[in-house]
Design a protein around this motif. Structure first.
Motif, PDB file in Angstrom:
ATOM      1  N   ALA A 119      45.385  55.537  32.761  1.00 32.23           N
ATOM      2  CA  ALA A 119      46.838  55.977  32.956  1.00 32.23           C
ATOM      3  C   ALA A 119      46.823  56.716  34.900  1.00 32.23           C
ATOM      4  O   ALA A 119      46.365  56.200  35.392  1.00 32.23           O
ATOM      5  CB  ALA A 119      46.877  58.360  32.789  1.00 32.23           C
ATOM      6  N   ASN A 120      48.045  56.870  35.530  1.00 31.61           N
ATOM      7  CA  ASN A 120      48.788  56.303  36.296  1.00 31.61           C
ATOM      8  C   ASN A 120      48.643  57.870  36.643  1.00 31.61           C
ATOM      9  O   ASN A 120      49.784  58.779  36.319  1.00 31.61           O
ATOM     10  CB  ASN A 120      49.758  55.875  36.383  1.00 31.61           C
ATOM     11  CG  ASN A 120      50.555  56.302  38.136  1.00 31.61           C
ATOM     12  OD1 ASN A 120      49.734  55.842  39.104  1.00 31.61           O
ATOM     13  ND2 ASN A 120      51.959  55.852  38.690  1.00 31.61           N
ATOM     14  N   ASN A 121      48.390  58.486  37.308  1.00 27.52           N
ATOM     15  CA  ASN A 121      47.830  60.143  37.674  1.00 27.52           C
ATOM     16  C   ASN A 121      48.550  60.498  39.041  1.00 27.52           C
ATOM     17  O   ASN A 121      47.940  59.927  39.630  1.00 27.52           O
ATOM     18  CB  ASN A 121      47.114  60.265  37.617  1.00 27.52           C
ATOM     19  CG  ASN A 121      45.892  62.020  37.896  1.00 27.52           C
ATOM     20  OD1 ASN A 121      46.799  62.718  37.752  1.00 27.52           O
ATOM     21  ND2 ASN A 121      45.168  62.317  37.326  1.00 27.52           N
ATOM     22  N   GLU A 122      49.436  60.937  38.804  1.00 29.50           N
ATOM     23  CA  GLU A 122      49.667  61.846  40.623  1.00 29.50           C
ATOM     24  C   GLU A 122      49.781  64.078  40.312  1.00 29.50           C
ATOM     25  O   GLU A 122      49.574  63.832  39.420  1.00 29.50           O
ATOM     26  CB  GLU A 122      51.561  61.708  40.361  1.00 29.50           C
ATOM     27  CG  GLU A 122      51.728  60.757  40.383  1.00 29.50           C
ATOM     28  CD  GLU A 122      53.353  60.132  40.509  1.00 29.50           C
ATOM     29  OE1 GLU A 122      53.540  60.403  41.435  1.00 29.50           O
ATOM     30  OE2 GLU A 122      53.914  59.937  38.976  1.00 29.50           O
ATOM     31  N   ILE A 123      49.220  63.815  41.571  1.00 27.77           N
ATOM     32  CA  ILE A 123      48.846  65.036  41.471  1.00 27.77           C
ATOM     33  C   ILE A 123      49.760  66.048  42.765  1.00 27.77           C
ATOM     34  O   ILE A 123      49.403  65.767  43.465  1.00 27.77           O
ATOM     35  CB  ILE A 123      47.645  66.231  41.970  1.00 27.77           C
ATOM     36  CG1 ILE A 123      46.259  64.753  40.806  1.00 27.77           C
ATOM     37  CG2 ILE A 123      47.046  67.282  42.068  1.00 27.77           C
ATOM     38  CD1 ILE A 123      44.740  64.609  41.298  1.00 27.77           C
ATOM     39  N   PHE A 124      50.756  67.296  42.050  1.00 27.43           N
ATOM     40  CA  PHE A 124      50.848  68.072  43.394  1.00 27.43           C
ATOM     41  C   PHE A 124      50.586  69.588  43.819  1.00 27.43           C
ATOM     42  O   PHE A 124      49.190  69.871  42.027  1.00 27.43           O
ATOM     43  CB  PHE A 124      52.176  67.955  42.701  1.00 27.43           C
ATOM     44  CG  PHE A 124      52.923  66.395  42.570  1.00 27.43           C
ATOM     45  CD1 PHE A 124      54.204  66.482  43.383  1.00 27.43           C
ATOM     46  CD2 PHE A 124      52.986  65.997  41.328  1.00 27.43           C
ATOM     47  CE1 PHE A 124      54.403  64.677  43.349  1.00 27.43           C
ATOM     48  CE2 PHE A 124      54.033  64.672  41.662  1.00 27.43           C
ATOM     49  CZ  PHE A 124      54.550  64.307  42.181  1.00 27.43           C
ATOM     50  N   PHE A 125      51.675  69.907  43.814  1.00 22.54           N
ATOM     51  CA  PHE A 125      51.225  72.036  43.667  1.00 22.54           C
ATOM     52  C   PHE A 125      52.524  72.558  43.550  1.00 22.54           C
ATOM     53  O   PHE A 125      53.333  72.033  43.846  1.00 22.54           O
ATOM     54  CB  PHE A 125      50.183  72.413  44.278  1.00 22.54           C
ATOM     55  CG  PHE A 125      50.904  72.509  45.523  1.00 22.54           C
ATOM     56  CD1 PHE A 125      51.145  73.772  46.613  1.00 22.54           C
ATOM     57  CD2 PHE A 125      50.989  71.855  46.921  1.00 22.54           C
ATOM     58  CE1 PHE A 125      51.465  73.876  47.082  1.00 22.54           C
ATOM     59  CE2 PHE A 125      51.132  72.182  48.025  1.00 22.54           C
ATOM     60  CZ  PHE A 125      51.768  72.874  48.800  1.00 22.54           C
ATOM     61  N   ILE A 126      52.767  73.258  43.357  1.00 21.65           N
ATOM     62  CA  ILE A 126      53.555  74.434  43.194  1.00 21.65           C
ATOM     63  C   ILE A 126      54.367  75.117  44.101  1.00 21.65           C
ATOM     64  O   ILE A 126      52.788  75.732  44.547  1.00 21.65           O
ATOM     65  CB  ILE A 126      54.273  74.987  41.446  1.00 21.65           C
ATOM     66  CG1 ILE A 126      53.457  74.155  40.481  1.00 21.65           C
ATOM     67  CG2 ILE A 126      55.211  75.706  41.080  1.00 21.65           C
ATOM     68  CD1 ILE A 126      53.366  74.855  38.985  1.00 21.65           C
ATOM     69  N   GLY A 127      55.035  74.730  44.537  1.00 23.59           N
ATOM     70  CA  GLY A 127      55.158  75.650  46.099  1.00 23.59           C
ATOM     71  C   GLY A 127      56.372  76.900  46.126  1.00 23.59           C
ATOM     72  O   GLY A 127      55.413  77.849  46.002  1.00 23.59           O
ATOM     73  N   ARG A 128      56.863  76.549  44.716  1.00 22.37           N
ATOM     74  CA  ARG A 128      57.221  77.919  44.760  1.00 22.37           C
ATOM     75  C   ARG A 128      58.639  77.796  42.931  1.00 22.37           C
ATOM     76  O   ARG A 128      58.108  76.815  43.112  1.00 22.37           O
ATOM     77  CB  ARG A 128      58.089  78.566  45.707  1.00 22.37           C
ATOM     78  CG  ARG A 128      59.447  77.179  45.980  1.00 22.37           C
ATOM     79  CD  ARG A 128      60.313  78.251  47.031  1.00 22.37           C
ATOM     80  NE  ARG A 128      61.951  77.213  47.400  1.00 22.37           N
ATOM     81  CZ  ARG A 128      62.428  77.501  47.211  1.00 22.37           C
ATOM     82  NH1 ARG A 128      63.175  78.828  46.564  1.00 22.37           N
ATOM     83  NH2 ARG A 128      63.748  76.158  47.599  1.00 22.37           N
ATOM     84  N   VAL A 129      58.200  79.032  42.287  1.00 19.34           N
ATOM     85  CA  VAL A 129      59.669  79.087  41.270  1.00 19.34           C
ATOM     86  C   VAL A 129      60.930  78.699  41.914  1.00 19.34           C
ATOM     87  O   VAL A 129      61.083  79.962  43.029  1.00 19.34           O
ATOM     88  CB  VAL A 129      59.278  80.507  40.582  1.00 19.34           C
ATOM     89  CG1 VAL A 129      60.410  80.777  39.581  1.00 19.34           C
ATOM     90  CG2 VAL A 129      57.516  80.194  40.223  1.00 19.34           C
ATOM     91  N   VAL A 130      61.631  78.185  41.850  1.00 18.00           N
ATOM     92  CA  VAL A 130      63.119  77.507  42.436  1.00 18.00           C
ATOM     93  C   VAL A 130      63.554  79.001  41.550  1.00 18.00           C
ATOM     94  O   VAL A 130      65.193  79.493  42.196  1.00 18.00           O
ATOM     95  CB  VAL A 130      63.551  76.440  42.066  1.00 18.00           C
ATOM     96  CG1 VAL A 130      65.259  76.464  42.407  1.00 18.00           C
ATOM     97  CG2 VAL A 130      62.584  75.728  43.062  1.00 18.00           C
ATOM     98  N   GLU A 131      63.851  78.646  39.889  1.00 18.12           N
ATOM     99  CA  GLU A 131      64.481  79.003  39.827  1.00 18.12           C
ATOM    100  C   GLU A 131      64.755  79.670  37.717  1.00 18.12           C
ATOM    101  O   GLU A 131      63.214  79.527  37.655  1.00 18.12           O
ATOM    102  CB  GLU A 131      65.788  78.570  39.180  1.00 18.12           C
ATOM    103  CG  GLU A 131      66.823  79.167  38.230  1.00 18.12           C
ATOM    104  CD  GLU A 131      67.341  77.722  37.618  1.00 18.12           C
ATOM    105  OE1 GLU A 131      69.320  78.435  37.832  1.00 18.12           O
ATOM    106  OE2 GLU A 131      67.677  76.788  37.196  1.00 18.12           O
ATOM    107  N   LEU A 132      64.371  81.024  36.898  1.00 17.41           N
ATOM    108  CA  LEU A 132      63.625  81.670  36.130  1.00 17.41           C
ATOM    109  C   LEU A 132      65.012  82.181  35.362  1.00 17.41           C
ATOM    110  O   LEU A 132      65.470  83.469  35.868  1.00 17.41           O
ATOM    111  CB  LEU A 132      62.993  82.599  36.767  1.00 17.41           C
ATOM    112  CG  LEU A 132      62.304  83.428  35.549  1.00 17.41           C
ATOM    113  CD1 LEU A 132      61.885  82.228  34.061  1.00 17.41           C
ATOM    114  CD2 LEU A 132      61.597  83.753  35.960  1.00 17.41           C
TER     115      LEU A 132
END
Length: 168
Positions: A119-132
């Protein structure tokens, strides 16, 4: 020469089926101190996919704004998930998504069917919830791992040369 029906069907689809994208979110701030992981991929609700020894639920999702630039600007893609009957409301309100790590695995369909872990793996983190939108959708702003407030750039160090220099 006749064109196979499977090729015609593939050509008429709006999205290509050659790659399968899996997402894994490791939630933070769990009350009991454990680790909660949400695994999903885009697909029809109610079904699952087995890959890499794990079960991935099908959940309607969309990743937008992912781009690469040679300039100094950083890409901040957005991940939008369907929020059926508000299942993500409680974790969003309690801050469990803030700073959580999200991994994106891009896998070829034939590797999923063969259960190969290539697999091609990319890692991020969630900065904020923009819309709920309760009962409809939830959107996250994703950031690169180097795009955090506490990130420290290593200092530059001057090293004296091994041999003394000669001056005139």
């Amino acid at each position: 020469m006749a064109i196979p029906a499977s090729h015609v069907d593939e050509g008429l689809k709006l999205t290509a089926d050659g790659e399968v994208v899996f997402f894994e979110i490791a939630l933070k701030n769990i009350p009991d101190g454990g680790v909660a992981v949400i695994r999903f991929r885009d697909g029809p609700m109610g079904s699952t996919t087995q890959w890499n020894g794990k079960t991935w639920d099908h959940l309607a999702c969309q990743l937008t704004g992912q781009q690469r630039s040679s300039e100094d600007e950083k890409s901040r893609p957005r991940l939008r998930l369907i929020n059926p009957v508000g299942v993500f409301n409680q974790p969003a309100f309690s801050g469990q998504f803030d700073g959580s790590v999200i991994q994106k695995f891009t896998v070829l369909r034939r590797h999923v069917e063969s259960n190969l872990t290539i697999a091609n793996n990319e890692i991020f983190f969630i900065g904020r919830v923009v819309e709920l939108i309760a009962g409809q959708s939830i959107s996250f702003e994703l950031r690169a791992l180097s795009d955090v407030p506490d990130q420290k750039v290593p200092a530059r160090v001057y090293m004296y040369p091994e041999y003394p220099t000669v001056t005139l």
